[in-house]
Design a protein around this motif. Structure first.
Motif, mmCIF file in Angstrom:
data_model
loop_
_atom_site.group_PDB
_atom_site.id
_atom_site.type_symbol
_atom_site.label_atom_id
_atom_site.label_comp_id
_atom_site.label_asym_id
_atom_site.label_seq_id
_atom_site.Cartn_x
_atom_site.Cartn_y
_atom_site.Cartn_z
ATOM 1 N N HIS A 271 0.822 -1.211 0.000
ATOM 2 C CA HIS A 271 0.000 0.000 0.000
ATOM 3 C C HIS A 271 0.853 1.257 0.000
ATOM 4 N N ARG A 272 1.984 1.226 0.694
ATOM 5 C CA ARG A 272 2.809 2.424 0.847
ATOM 6 C C ARG A 272 3.680 2.720 -0.375
ATOM 7 N N LEU A 273 4.172 1.684 -1.045
ATOM 8 C CA LEU A 273 5.101 1.868 -2.163
ATOM 9 C C LEU A 273 4.412 1.462 -3.465
ATOM 10 N N SER A 274 3.939 2.445 -4.192
ATOM 11 C CA SER A 274 3.229 2.159 -5.439
ATOM 12 C C SER A 274 4.164 1.693 -6.540
ATOM 13 N N ASP A 275 5.451 1.999 -6.425
ATOM 14 C CA ASP A 275 6.409 1.619 -7.462
ATOM 15 C C ASP A 275 7.125 0.310 -7.150
ATOM 16 N N PHE A 276 6.702 -0.382 -6.123
ATOM 17 C CA PHE A 276 7.362 -1.629 -5.737
ATOM 18 C C PHE A 276 6.555 -2.809 -6.266
ATOM 19 N N HIS A 277 7.118 -3.505 -7.247
ATOM 20 C CA HIS A 277 6.474 -4.676 -7.856
ATOM 21 C C HIS A 277 7.501 -5.807 -7.906
ATOM 22 N N PRO A 278 7.652 -6.527 -6.803
ATOM 23 C CA PRO A 278 8.712 -7.549 -6.753
ATOM 24 C C PRO A 278 8.427 -8.722 -7.674
ATOM 25 N N ARG A 279 9.488 -9.196 -8.287
ATOM 26 C CA ARG A 279 9.408 -10.380 -9.139
ATOM 27 C C ARG A 279 10.021 -11.601 -8.452
ATOM 28 N N SER A 280 10.882 -11.367 -7.478
ATOM 29 C CA SER A 280 11.535 -12.476 -6.785
ATOM 30 C C SER A 280 11.531 -12.204 -5.288
ATOM 31 N N ILE A 281 11.491 -13.287 -4.500
ATOM 32 C CA ILE A 281 11.480 -13.173 -3.049
ATOM 33 C C ILE A 281 12.366 -14.246 -2.452
ATOM 34 N N LEU A 282 13.068 -13.867 -1.377
ATOM 35 C CA LEU A 282 13.852 -14.800 -0.571
ATOM 36 C C LEU A 282 13.274 -14.788 0.836
ATOM 37 N N ASP A 283 12.826 -15.944 1.302
ATOM 38 C CA ASP A 283 12.255 -16.086 2.643
ATOM 39 C C ASP A 283 13.252 -16.848 3.500
ATOM 40 N N PHE A 284 13.952 -16.112 4.373
ATOM 41 C CA PHE A 284 14.958 -16.711 5.236
ATOM 42 C C PHE A 284 14.281 -17.216 6.508
ATOM 43 N N GLY A 285 14.481 -18.507 6.832
ATOM 44 C CA GLY A 285 13.758 -19.106 7.935
ATOM 45 C C GLY A 285 12.318 -19.335 7.555
#
Length: 458
Positions: A170-184
């Motif tokens: 909601h806060r960052l309109s220009d943030f459109h992630p294509r990849s994610i790393l979930d540590f733990g």
């Protein structure tokens, strides 16, 4: 004729059933066909002048953190039930879950609270820690513990992760992630929450030291969230980083502050845009998040805090001279609807619970400059409600974290304005409040000086 029937039409409601003679107290008006022809439909009657309706401002709606009660995806609930059904003895699931709850409670507060000194913002205190970490009951996540975690702990963690990622979206309109790393990643909780929030994600990586946890994550995500799972965190400077790096309820399991700092800096190296850190909403969890936040801000000039802090200075609730992190710490709450399997695991009849958490969202790049016509950049300096507001008679009392790095108490009175007062009445714990107070603001904790400011003053 029409003018005389116009007021009458507001009060008449024609009904298609017979009126009982026993209800003699009701007044019945009979109209003949000639009178019915002159009736005006209610939709064509002029509306009365009720005055303007005061609504919440757009700024208050933008700063709102509430997302309502979180519900787990049906596919995830179905997969957990299938996992439980395969368990040879379902009674052991509750026994193992109770051991997990006890282990989590053992790390909620610092040991020997009356004997430990307060932390301060000095290099040696951040590196070594003024507070001794609690001796956690070490849990080795084998096949039984992994299933118990999915059946008894995962829904609460999913709720808090969903709230934080929803705020980020909601806060960052220009943030459109294509990849994610979930540590733990555990049973893949963060991956499920991220995929539900950011639908454009197409590359997911889960890291967990427990092979049994990774097997559970693969079983729960089968055919729904294809991801790559691995046991260790690897880094190749030649490969691009991940758009979103998430570490939820993992740093607190590391028993050394030196290892915590090393892990945080490795996660920051893996990040190409946004890093999200979440811990339990306990004094220890808050201290872990505040230290991790400061490690990054001290070592990296090209970094800023997106939420919840409206500043990049040291946290006054941990590093201030008068801070009491064991009694007053920054945390928030999110309600989650308990699935049937969780109610059976906890032997509970209540179908909701509240998940308390502390978090920080950091982004690479300089802090955005203020723009009058851009609400997104203005929100970076709005004070954050760190406690539920006190809604009194004709005024609202708020404890906030201000943009100058101080903890302040502000009062929004009814005389300040209809819009400001309504926004204050509708505000909730965790919201970013856009209006300044016209009354005197009381500073509860002064801003903590930076290291270079301390050096120049000495």
């Amino acid at each position: 004729m029409t003018s005389r029937l116009l007021p009458l039409a507001r009060r008449i409601q024609l009904r298609s059933f017979h009126i009982s003679c026993a209800r003699a107290s009701e007044k019945v008006i009979f109209l003949d066909d000639q009178a019915l022809k002159h009736l005006v439909p209610l939709s064509e009657l002029p509306e009365g002048n009720t005055g303007p309706v005061i609504r919440s401002s757009k700024e208050a709606e933008f700063g709102c953190k509430r997302i309502g009660c979180v519900t787990l995806p049906q596919d995830l609930i179905h997969n957990v039930k299938r996992l439980i059904d395969r368990h040879p003895d379902k009674r052991l699931i509750r026994t193992d879950a109770l051991r997990l709850y006890e282990a989590l409670r053992s790390t909620a507060r610092f040991p020997n609270e009356d004997q430990k000194s307060k932390p301060s913002y000095k290099k040696k205190d951040i590196d070594t820690g003024n507070d001794a970490l609690p001796e956690a009951k070490v849990i080795t996540y084998g096949p039984r513990e992994a299933v118990a975690y999915a059946a008894g702990v995962m829904p609460a963690t999913f709720a808090s992760i969903t709230n934080v990622l929803s705020e980020l979206h909601h806060r960052l309109s220009d943030f459109h992630p294509r990849s994610i790393l979930d540590f733990g990643t555990g049973p893949g909780t963060g991956l499920w929450a991220a995929k539900q929030t950011f639908t454009e994600i197409n590359a997911m990586t889960g890291v967990d030291i427990s092979e049994d946890m990774l097997r559970v994550a693969e079983a729960l995500g089968e055919h729904h969230i294809p991801a790559t799972f691995q046991r260790h965190l690897t880094y190749d400077p030649l490969l691009p980083g991940h758009d979103l790096v998430l570490s939820a309820y993992t740093l607190g399991d590391i028993g050394s502050l030196a290892l915590q700092e090393s892990t945080v800096m490795q996660l920051w190296q893996q990040t190409s845009d946004v890093l999200v850190l979440i811990e339990r909403g306990t004094p220890v969890g808050f201290s872990t998040i505040a230290r991790a936040r400061q490690w990054i801000l001290d070592h990296e000039q090209n970094a800023h805090v997106v939420a919840p802090c409206p500043h990049d200075r040291p946290c006054p609730l941990l590093f201030s001279e008068f801070a009491r992190p064991r009694k007053f710490w920054c945390h928030f709450s999110q309600r989650v609807q308990r699935p049937n399997f969780l109610m059976k695991t906890k032997h509970s009849k209540n179908n909701t619970e509240d998940s308390k958490y502390s978090y920080v969202i950091l982004r690479k790049g300089p802090r955005p400059m203020q723009q009058e016509d851009n609400m997104e950049t203005q929100a970076y300096t709005w004070p954050r409600l760190i406690q539920p507001p006190l809604k009194k008679n004709k005024h609202v009392v708020m404890d906030t974290c201000a943009s100058n790095g101080a903890i302040q108490r502000m009062v929004i009175a009814k005389s300040q304005g209809k819009v400001e007062y309504r926004d204050a009445r509708k505000s909730a714990w965790g919201d970013a409040f856009p209006h300044p107070s016209k009354n005197k603001v009381v500073t509860r904790f002064e801003p903590v000086p930076l290291l270079d400011e301390l050096a120049s003053s000495s």
